[in-house]
Enzyme design. Structure first.
Site, short mmCIF file in Angstrom:
data_model
loop_
_atom_site.label_atom_id
_atom_site.label_comp_id
_atom_site.label_asym_id
_atom_site.label_seq_id
_atom_site.Cartn_x
_atom_site.Cartn_y
_atom_site.Cartn_z
N GLY A 213 -30.90 -4.78 16.60
CA GLY A 213 -32.77 -4.87 17.05
C GLY A 213 -33.53 -6.18 17.83
O GLY A 213 -34.35 -6.36 16.59
N SER A 214 -32.94 -7.09 18.71
CA SER A 214 -32.67 -8.03 19.09
C SER A 214 -33.62 -8.30 20.18
O SER A 214 -33.99 -9.17 20.96
CB SER A 214 -31.18 -8.55 19.40
OG SER A 214 -30.75 -8.14 20.21
N THR A 215 -34.40 -6.76 20.83
CA THR A 215 -35.23 -7.35 21.85
C THR A 215 -36.83 -7.61 21.72
O THR A 215 -37.06 -7.78 22.58
CB THR A 215 -35.45 -5.65 22.39
OG1 THR A 215 -36.08 -5.08 21.81
CG2 THR A 215 -34.42 -5.14 22.35
N ILE B 95 -37.69 -11.76 15.57
CA ILE B 95 -36.99 -12.14 14.72
C ILE B 95 -35.45 -11.89 15.80
O ILE B 95 -35.00 -13.20 15.54
CB ILE B 95 -36.72 -12.35 12.88
CG1 ILE B 95 -38.17 -12.63 12.56
CG2 ILE B 95 -35.33 -12.58 12.70
CD1 ILE B 95 -38.57 -11.93 11.27
N GLY B 96 -35.60 -10.89 15.75
CA GLY B 96 -33.79 -10.84 16.15
C GLY B 96 -33.78 -11.55 17.69
O GLY B 96 -32.86 -11.83 18.18
N SER C 152 -35.26 -8.58 3.60
CA SER C 152 -36.96 -9.68 3.06
C SER C 152 -37.06 -9.72 1.67
O SER C 152 -36.29 -9.68 0.75
CB SER C 152 -37.76 -8.59 3.27
OG SER C 152 -39.08 -8.68 3.34
N TYR D 80 -40.14 0.66 2.15
CA TYR D 80 -39.64 -0.95 2.56
C TYR D 80 -39.25 -2.17 1.98
O TYR D 80 -37.37 -2.52 1.84
CB TYR D 80 -40.39 -1.45 3.63
CG TYR D 80 -40.76 -2.62 4.41
CD1 TYR D 80 -39.55 -3.02 5.12
CD2 TYR D 80 -40.63 -3.98 3.92
CE1 TYR D 80 -38.99 -4.35 6.04
CE2 TYR D 80 -40.54 -5.54 4.14
CZ TYR D 80 -39.47 -5.44 5.40
OH TYR D 80 -39.26 -6.29 5.93
#
Length: 264
Positions: free
Chosen positions: A14-16, A19-20, A141, A154
């Protein structure tokens, strides 16, 4: 402290963006070969271009895969069969009243936020153990400790990240593979900026000022009294991935600005 990750390969799920992407840039700056992941190839390509503009010397490549399913995780492992550093960052979030959350939404949050990390850790850690070195980092989190009333699904998934991280660290005891969780608090990612866009437009103030007001109202226990930057979160992840963090495992590393009101 000079962190040198040359010779290490890091996968950041999930780095697009957000934070990623900041984590991917931080690891690349430290010398790691970085694999950027997202669901859509065009977003992966855009993120890679951004990363290489920020870190021109970066050795980086992309792998598009939807990690919300076992098939997507299998496809990613097939494309990238071995990594030294695994950052389980991919995740969903968003407010939703408990009584309006259907079963399928609970399952979706569980599959993306929890099972992606379970599946990838199961796939990648055996080779780390064989090599006698590895790093697994779950992005949890402060909501995993401070369960938000408007995002219970969540919060539950982020608590699960803590459980898996701690348990896996114990399972891999003595192997040279460390497993930790990083707990961001309110962070000025693209998602938060989008959430606050209307308030910013109405006030005409900077997004940082609007975010600070949000933190003071919604997370009054914050000690820094502002939102963190994505780079501040990434810095903790880069440290946890480093050789210098070799005695840190099974930990919940908070980058929450002091929101969680405990000294433990």
């Amino acid at each position: 402290m000079h962190i040198d990750l040359n010779g290490k390969t890091a996968l950041v799920t999930g780095s697009t963006g957000g934070i990623g992407l900041a984590i991917a840039k931080g690891l690349a700056t430290a010398g790691a070969t970085v694999i950027v992941n997202g669901r859509a190839q065009e977003r992966v390509d855009a993120a890679l271009a951004d990363l290489k503009q920020t870190v021109p010397e970066a050795d980086a490549r992309g792998a598009a895969a939807d990690l919300g399913s076992a098939e997507g995780c299998d496809a990613l492992v097939a494309a990238e069969p071995r990594v030294d550093i695994l950052v389980n960052n991919v995740g969903l979030f968003g407010p939703h009243d408990f009584y309006d959350i259907p079963d399928e939404e609970w399952q979706r949050f569980f599959d993306v936020n929890v099972m992606s990390g379970v599946r990838l850790s199961r796939a990648y850690t055996p080779a780390m153990v064989e090599a006698g070195w590895g790093r697994v980092i779950f992005i949890s989190s402060e909501s995993g400790l401070n369960i938000p009333a408007d995002m219970i699904h969540y919060g539950f998934s982020k608590t699960a990240n803590l459980s898996v991280s701690r348990g896996l660290a114990k399972r891999l005891a003595g192997t040279g593979v460390t497993v930790n969780a990083v707990l961001p608090g309110p962070t000025l990612s693209e998602g938060v900026q989008s959430m606050l866009a209307d308030s910013q437009a109405e006030s005409g103030r900077s997004i940082e000022a609007v975010a600070a007001d949000f933190v003071k109202k919604e997370r009054p226990s914050s000690i820094i009294q502002r939102a963190a930057t994505v780079d501040e979160v990434a810095n903790m992840v880069v440290y946890a991935a480093s050789p210098q963090a070799s005695a840190t495992t099974g930990a919940a590393l908070r980058v929450d600005g002091g929101v969680v009101d405990t000294i433990a």
